[in-house]
Write an enzyme that holds these catalytic residues in place. Structure first.
Site, PDB file in Angstrom:
ATOM      1  N   ARG A 149      80.054  17.829  62.452  1.00  0.00           N
ATOM      2  CA  ARG A 149      79.200  19.015  62.391  1.00  0.00           C
ATOM      3  C   ARG A 149      80.077  20.259  62.318  1.00  0.00           C
ATOM      4  NH1 ARG A 149      77.056  15.726  66.525  1.00  0.00           N
ATOM      5  NH2 ARG A 149      74.951  14.911  66.105  1.00  0.00           N
ATOM      6  N   LYS A 173      77.256  16.668  70.378  1.00  0.00           N
ATOM      7  CA  LYS A 173      76.107  17.249  71.079  1.00  0.00           C
ATOM      8  C   LYS A 173      75.882  16.529  72.407  1.00  0.00           C
ATOM      9  CE  LYS A 173      73.193  19.095  67.352  1.00  0.00           C
ATOM     10  NZ  LYS A 173      71.873  18.978  66.701  1.00  0.00           N
ATOM     11  N   HIS A 249      76.398  21.195  56.493  1.00  0.00           N
ATOM     12  CA  HIS A 249      75.725  19.933  56.778  1.00  0.00           C
ATOM     13  C   HIS A 249      75.621  19.051  55.539  1.00  0.00           C
ATOM     14  CE1 HIS A 249      74.346  18.735  60.696  1.00  0.00           C
ATOM     15  NE2 HIS A 249      73.345  18.051  60.185  1.00  0.00           N
ATOM     16  N   ARG A 252      78.313  16.598  55.702  1.00  0.00           N
ATOM     17  CA  ARG A 252      77.980  15.540  56.670  1.00  0.00           C
ATOM     18  C   ARG A 252      77.043  14.523  56.012  1.00  0.00           C
ATOM     19  NH1 ARG A 252      77.772  14.463  62.217  1.00  0.00           N
ATOM     20  NH2 ARG A 252      75.746  13.911  63.102  1.00  0.00           N
ATOM     21  N   HIS A 275      74.919   9.977  66.251  1.00  0.00           N
ATOM     22  CA  HIS A 275      73.474  10.018  66.443  1.00  0.00           C
ATOM     23  C   HIS A 275      73.088   9.198  67.673  1.00  0.00           C
ATOM     24  CE1 HIS A 275      72.527  10.982  61.940  1.00  0.00           C
ATOM     25  NE2 HIS A 275      72.843  12.053  62.635  1.00  0.00           N
ATOM     26  N   TYR A 284      69.078   8.202  55.759  1.00  0.00           N
ATOM     27  CA  TYR A 284      70.048   8.015  54.674  1.00  0.00           C
ATOM     28  C   TYR A 284      69.770   6.763  53.863  1.00  0.00           C
ATOM     29  CZ  TYR A 284      72.619  11.708  56.995  1.00  0.00           C
ATOM     30  OH  TYR A 284      72.968  12.896  57.566  1.00  0.00           O
TER      31      TYR A 284
END
Length: 330
Positions: A149, A173, A249, A252, A275, A284
């Site tokens: 990110r 995150k 992004h 990414r 994730h 995806y």
């Protein structure tokens, strides 16, 4: 409103405890401010504790009249749901009025990404030996090689990089760490940047400025911010042969899409992206579906029989007909 301190405390909670970026925090606070303005202008409510179903439905009607996209409305509701969950957990409200609010029929947009030829065009646009070009090349290589990110790249420090093992420790995150490998292209670009460019850029730091160990720096030797990274990528696209726009992004998304295109499994991509849930990564699979369908039509016998164009492609393939045996020597 007398409860404005609640909003301030919630903003601190997002950064300190949830480890959200400042940009994400600002987006949450802007959505809460939008709702607060609505409350004041429509009935003069002076407390978040007075919000009920009627106020929420009226707010949704206003957002619809403003012709906001479903994704935007859904984001605002999500922000308010998180805010009220925080208030509920701290015993500031009795319940969360947004807990059951969902936006139906939300359109799913597939992530935008670059094709491999487009990535080649981007890399062609960052050639050069000056410090700026070396930095931009290393930046682009790392984004593409790791799927990090923008905030993770901006906050990256020297201690997180292992150039010998070609691996980076990513602080993601929610204060969750993950290790991500990278290839020799990124390794070489980073080595050259750190040796030849970063020391030169650090010399531009103003006298008395605090020394730092951030990997990527701007032309003044300071930490390269997320906004600065977005600007650099925008300039790279303008120098390339591409006509599309870019945001961090997209790199990414490109990383994840190219991994799946070349045979990586979904769990691996989930781990590399950081994730928390596999469902987040599954979007995806929609992106790569076109490639899967093309391969299916080309290689599956029944599909070939039903699709003359696919059958003709396979007949032309050198692997379809085995090579003839050499004639026996007489």
């Amino acid at each position: 409103m007398a409860e404005q301190q609640w909003v301030t405390d919630f903003g601190q909670y997002l950064v300190v405890q949830r480890q959200y970026s400042v940009l994400t925090q600002q987006a949450y606070l802007e959505d809460i401010a939008d709702f607060t303005k609505f409350l004041v202008n429509n009935g003069g409510l002076n407390s978040y504790t007075q919000v009920g179903r009627l106020e929420i439905e009226t707010f949704l009607d206003e957002l619809t009249r403003r012709k906001l996209a479903r994704e935007t409305i859904s984001r605002k509701i999500s922000a308010l749901r998180s805010f009220y969950r925080y208030l509920e957990n701290h015993k500031l409200v009795k319940d969360n009025p947004f807990a059951t609010v969902r936006i139906k029929g939300q359109a799913k947009t597939l992530p935008r990404f670059f094709y491999e030829q487009e990535m080649a065009a981007l890399f062609d646009a960052v050639t050069g030996d000056d410090p700026k070009a070396l930095r931009d090349s290393a930046l682009l290589e790392l984004f593409y090689a790791t799927g990090m990110r923008v905030s993770e790249v901006s906050d990256l420090t020297l201690a997180q990089l292992d150039l010998t093992m070609r691996i980076v420790l990513v602080h993601g995150k929610g204060n969750k760490d993950r290790y991500v490998p990278f290839g020799h292209h990124a390794q070489q670009a980073l080595q050259r940047y750190l040796k030849e460019a970063r020391p030169v850029l650090l010399e531009k730091l103003a006298q008395g400025a605090v020394a730092h160990d951030y990997v990527f720096v701007n032309l003044r030797g300071q930490q390269l911010t997320s906004r600065g990274i977005a600007y650099i990528l925008d300039q790279i696209v303008k120098r390339s042969s591409l006509k599309s726009d870019i945001h961090p992004h997209m790199l990414r998304h490109t990383f994840a899409t190219h991994l799946l295109d070349h045979g990586a499994d979904l769990r691996t991509v989930q781990e590399l992206l950081g994730h928390a849930s596999l469902s987040t990564t599954q979007i995806y699979t929609h992106v790569t579906m076109k490639h899967l369908q093309a391969d299916y039509r080309r290689y599956f016998p029944r599909a070939q029989a039903a699709d003359p164009s696919a059958r003709s492609q396979v007949k032309e393939s050198p692997i379809t007909d085995p090579p003839k045996a050499p004639p026996e020597s007489k």
